[in-house]
Design a protein around this motif. Structure first.
Motif, short mmCIF file in Angstrom:
data_model
loop_
_atom_site.label_atom_id
_atom_site.label_comp_id
_atom_site.label_asym_id
_atom_site.label_seq_id
_atom_site.Cartn_x
_atom_site.Cartn_y
_atom_site.Cartn_z
N CYS A 128 0.86 -1.18 0.00
CA CYS A 128 0.00 0.00 0.00
C CYS A 128 0.90 1.23 0.00
N THR A 129 0.35 2.35 -0.45
CA THR A 129 1.11 3.60 -0.53
C THR A 129 1.14 4.26 0.84
N ARG A 130 2.35 4.53 1.32
CA ARG A 130 2.53 5.13 2.64
C ARG A 130 3.58 6.23 2.56
N ASP A 131 3.58 7.10 3.57
CA ASP A 131 4.63 8.10 3.70
C ASP A 131 5.86 7.42 4.30
N SER A 132 7.02 7.61 3.68
CA SER A 132 8.23 6.92 4.13
C SER A 132 8.59 7.31 5.57
N ARG A 133 8.37 8.56 5.95
CA ARG A 133 8.71 8.98 7.32
C ARG A 133 7.86 8.23 8.34
N SER A 151 10.48 12.40 3.69
CA SER A 151 9.04 12.24 3.59
C SER A 151 8.64 12.16 2.12
N VAL A 152 8.54 10.92 1.61
CA VAL A 152 8.12 10.67 0.22
C VAL A 152 7.10 9.54 0.23
N ARG A 153 6.37 9.39 -0.86
CA ARG A 153 5.37 8.33 -0.97
C ARG A 153 6.02 7.08 -1.53
N ILE A 154 5.88 5.97 -0.81
CA ILE A 154 6.41 4.70 -1.26
C ILE A 154 5.31 3.64 -1.21
N HIS A 155 5.45 2.63 -2.06
CA HIS A 155 4.50 1.52 -2.13
C HIS A 155 5.13 0.35 -1.40
N ALA A 156 4.69 0.05 -0.18
CA ALA A 156 5.39 -0.93 0.63
C ALA A 156 4.43 -1.62 1.58
N ASN A 157 4.92 -2.71 2.16
CA ASN A 157 4.22 -3.42 3.21
C ASN A 157 5.04 -3.30 4.48
N GLU A 158 4.46 -2.73 5.54
CA GLU A 158 5.20 -2.43 6.75
C GLU A 158 5.76 -3.68 7.41
N ASN A 159 5.00 -4.75 7.45
CA ASN A 159 5.48 -5.97 8.09
C ASN A 159 6.68 -6.55 7.36
N SER A 160 6.64 -6.54 6.04
CA SER A 160 7.75 -7.09 5.26
C SER A 160 9.01 -6.24 5.43
N ILE A 161 8.88 -4.91 5.36
CA ILE A 161 10.04 -4.03 5.53
C ILE A 161 10.58 -4.15 6.96
N LYS A 187 16.37 -10.24 0.37
CA LYS A 187 16.44 -10.04 -1.08
C LYS A 187 15.08 -10.28 -1.73
N LYS A 188 14.40 -11.35 -1.33
CA LYS A 188 13.09 -11.64 -1.91
C LYS A 188 12.07 -10.55 -1.59
N VAL A 189 12.10 -10.06 -0.35
CA VAL A 189 11.15 -9.01 0.04
C VAL A 189 11.37 -7.74 -0.77
N ILE A 190 12.63 -7.32 -0.88
CA ILE A 190 12.93 -6.08 -1.61
C ILE A 190 12.62 -6.24 -3.10
N GLN A 191 12.90 -7.40 -3.67
CA GLN A 191 12.54 -7.64 -5.06
C GLN A 191 11.03 -7.57 -5.26
N HIS A 192 10.27 -8.05 -4.28
CA HIS A 192 8.81 -7.95 -4.36
C HIS A 192 8.36 -6.49 -4.34
N HIS A 193 9.14 -5.64 -3.69
CA HIS A 193 8.85 -4.20 -3.67
C HIS A 193 9.43 -3.46 -4.88
N GLU A 194 9.99 -4.22 -5.85
CA GLU A 194 10.58 -3.66 -7.07
C GLU A 194 11.81 -2.80 -6.76
N GLY A 195 12.50 -3.12 -5.68
CA GLY A 195 13.72 -2.40 -5.32
C GLY A 195 14.94 -3.26 -5.50
N ALA A 196 16.07 -2.80 -4.97
CA ALA A 196 17.34 -3.51 -5.07
C ALA A 196 17.99 -3.54 -3.69
N ILE A 197 18.82 -4.55 -3.46
CA ILE A 197 19.53 -4.68 -2.19
C ILE A 197 20.94 -5.15 -2.48
N TRP A 198 21.92 -4.58 -1.77
CA TRP A 198 23.31 -4.95 -1.97
C TRP A 198 24.10 -4.61 -0.71
#
Length: 347
Positions: A197-202, A231-241, A318-329
Motif C-alpha cells: 500500500c502507498t505510505r509516507d516513508s517517514r 518524507s516521500v510516498r512509497i509503495h510498501a508493506n510495513e510488516n515485510s520491511i 532479497k526476496k522481500v525487496i525484489q517484491h517491492h521492485e527495489g534492489a539490495i546490496w
C-alpha cells in the motif's frame, strides 16, 4: 520413400517444361512438325530461358530455404543432446534469417533456464546439507542434556538450571530455524506475499524503528538512527520491511563488538528511497561479498565474517525487496565493518 522439398520443386519445374512439349508431340503428326521448323525454334526459344530461370529459382530456394532448414534441424538435434554452445551460420536479412534469429534467442533462453535449474538443484542439495547440519547440532546437545537429566546424575540445583537453560536455548534455535524456513517457503509461493500500500516513508520508518530503538536502550551496543527521515510516498508493506530491518540489524549485532555501533540512515536518491544499515564489525571478505544474498549461502570459508544458520536471513531480505521492485546490496572491507543498502521506488 521420402520426397523432400527440393525433389518436389525439380519435378514441378520439369513437368511445366516437358508437359506442353509432350502434349504437342501427341496431337501433331510428324509431317507437320518437320515442315514447321519455325514452331520448333519457338519452342526451343521458350524452353531455354525457362530452364535457366528454373535453375536460378532452385538455387535461391536451396540456399535461402533448404540450407537454413537443414541447419535448424541439426541445431535442434544438438539441443536435444544437451549442447547449447553453438551459433547458426545463416544470418541474412530475410524471413528465414528472422526465424534463425528467433531460434537463437530461444536457444539462449533455454540455456539460461537450464543453468538456473542446475543452480537451483545445487542450492537444494546445499539446503539439505545445511539444514541437516543445523538441526543435528542442537538436537545432539538437547539429547545429551536430556539423557543427563534422565539418568539422575544431576543433584546440584544450579547445574540442573543450567542444563534446562541450555535445552531452552537450543530449542529456541531450532524454532527460529524452522520459522525462517517456513517464511522463505511462503515467499516462494505465488500469491502468499502480503499486499503493498502507498505510505509516507517517514511514517513507516518511524513506526518500524521506534521499537528497535527502545530495545537498544538497555544494550551495550549503540543504535544511531539518522533523523529526520525523508518524507516521500512509497509503495510498501510495513510488516515485510520490518522483517528486512530485523534481519539486517540482527546480522549486524552478530558481528559487532559488544559495545559496537549500528547506524541506520535513509536518503532520497533520484526516484528511489535509499536505506542503509551500517556496522563497525568484522566486515565481509571480497570473495564472499557477491554471494551473501544467495539462498542458503554460508560463508564459513571467509576469515573475516561468517554467516551461520541456514543462510536464509539475507535471502529473505532479497526476496522481500525484489517484491517491492527495489534492489539490495552490500559494501564492505575486511575488518572495516559492512553496510547493507536497499532501495524502494518513490511513487
Amino acid at each position: 520413400m521420402r520426397i523432400g522439398i527440393r525433389k518436389r520443386l525439380i519435378l514441378s519445374f520439369l513437368s511445366l517444361l516437358f508437359l506442353p512439349i509432350f502434349v504437342m508431340l501427341l496431337t501433331a503428326n510428324l509431317s507437320n512438325m518437320l515442315a514447321d521448323v519455325r514452331n520448333l525454334l519457338i519452342i526451343l526459344a521458350f524452353c531455354i530461358p525457362f530452364v535457366m530461370c528454373s535453375l536460378v529459382l532452385v538455387w535461391i530456394i536451396r540456399s535461402n530455404i533448404l540450407r537454413p532448414l537443414y541447419e535448424l534441424v541439426a541445431a535442434t538435434q544438438k539441443i536435444t543432446s544437451g549442447h547449447y554452445d553453438f551459433s547458426l551460420a545463416y544470418n541474412k536479412n530475410d524471413e528465414m534469417g528472422d526465424l534463425c534469429a528467433a531460434f537463437e534467442l530461444m536457444k539462449d533462453k533455454l540455456k539460461a533456464s537450464m543453468q538456473k535449474q542446475a543452480q537451483l538443484e545445487h542450492s537444494r542439495k546445499e539446503l539439505i546439507a545445511s539444514i541437516s547440519h543445523d538441526l543435528r547440532t542442537p538436537m545432539s546437545s538437547i539429547k545429551g542434556y536430556v539423557e543427563g537429566l534422565q539418568d539422575g546424575i544431576i543433584h546440584d540445583k544450579a547445574r540442573f538450571n543450567r542444563y534446562i537453560s541450555v535445552i531452552k536455548n537450543k530449542t529456541e534455535s531450532l524454532d527460529h530455524l524452522i520459522e525462517s524456513l517456513f517464511h522463505y517457503a511462503q515467499l516462494d509461493i505465488a500469491g502468499t506475499q502480503e499486499a503493498l500500500c502507498t505510505r509516507d516513508s517517514r511514517d513507516i520508518l518511524a513506526s518500524i524503528l521506534a521499537p528497535i530503538e527502545t530495545e537498544f536502550v538497555d544494550l551495550p551496543a549503540q543504535l544511531h538512527v539518522v533523523k529526520p527521515f525523508p518524507s516521500v510516498r512509497i509503495h510498501a508493506n510495513e510488516n515485510s520491511i520490518a522483517q528486512v530491518f530485523d534481519n539486517l540489524i540482527s546480522n549486524a549485532r552478530r558481528y559487532i563488538r559488544e559495545d559496537g555501533t549500528i547506524q541506520i540512515e535513509a536518503v532520497v536518491d533520484g526516484d528511489w528511497l535509499k536505506v542503509s544499515v551500517a556496522d563497525n564489525g568484522t566486515g565481509i571478505s571480497e570473495e564472499a561479498l557477491p554471494q551473501v544474498f544467495d539462498q542458503f549461502y554460508r560463508a564459513e570459508k571467509s576469515r573475516s565474517r561468517s554467516f551461520g544458520g541456514a543462510g536464509l536471513g539475507l535471502a529473505i531480505c532479497k526476496k522481500v525487496i525484489q517484491h517491492h521492485e527495489g534492489a539490495i546490496w552490500a559494501e564492505s572491507k575486511p575488518d572495516a565493518g559492512a553496510t547493507f543498502f536497499f532501495t524502494l521506488p518513490i511513487r
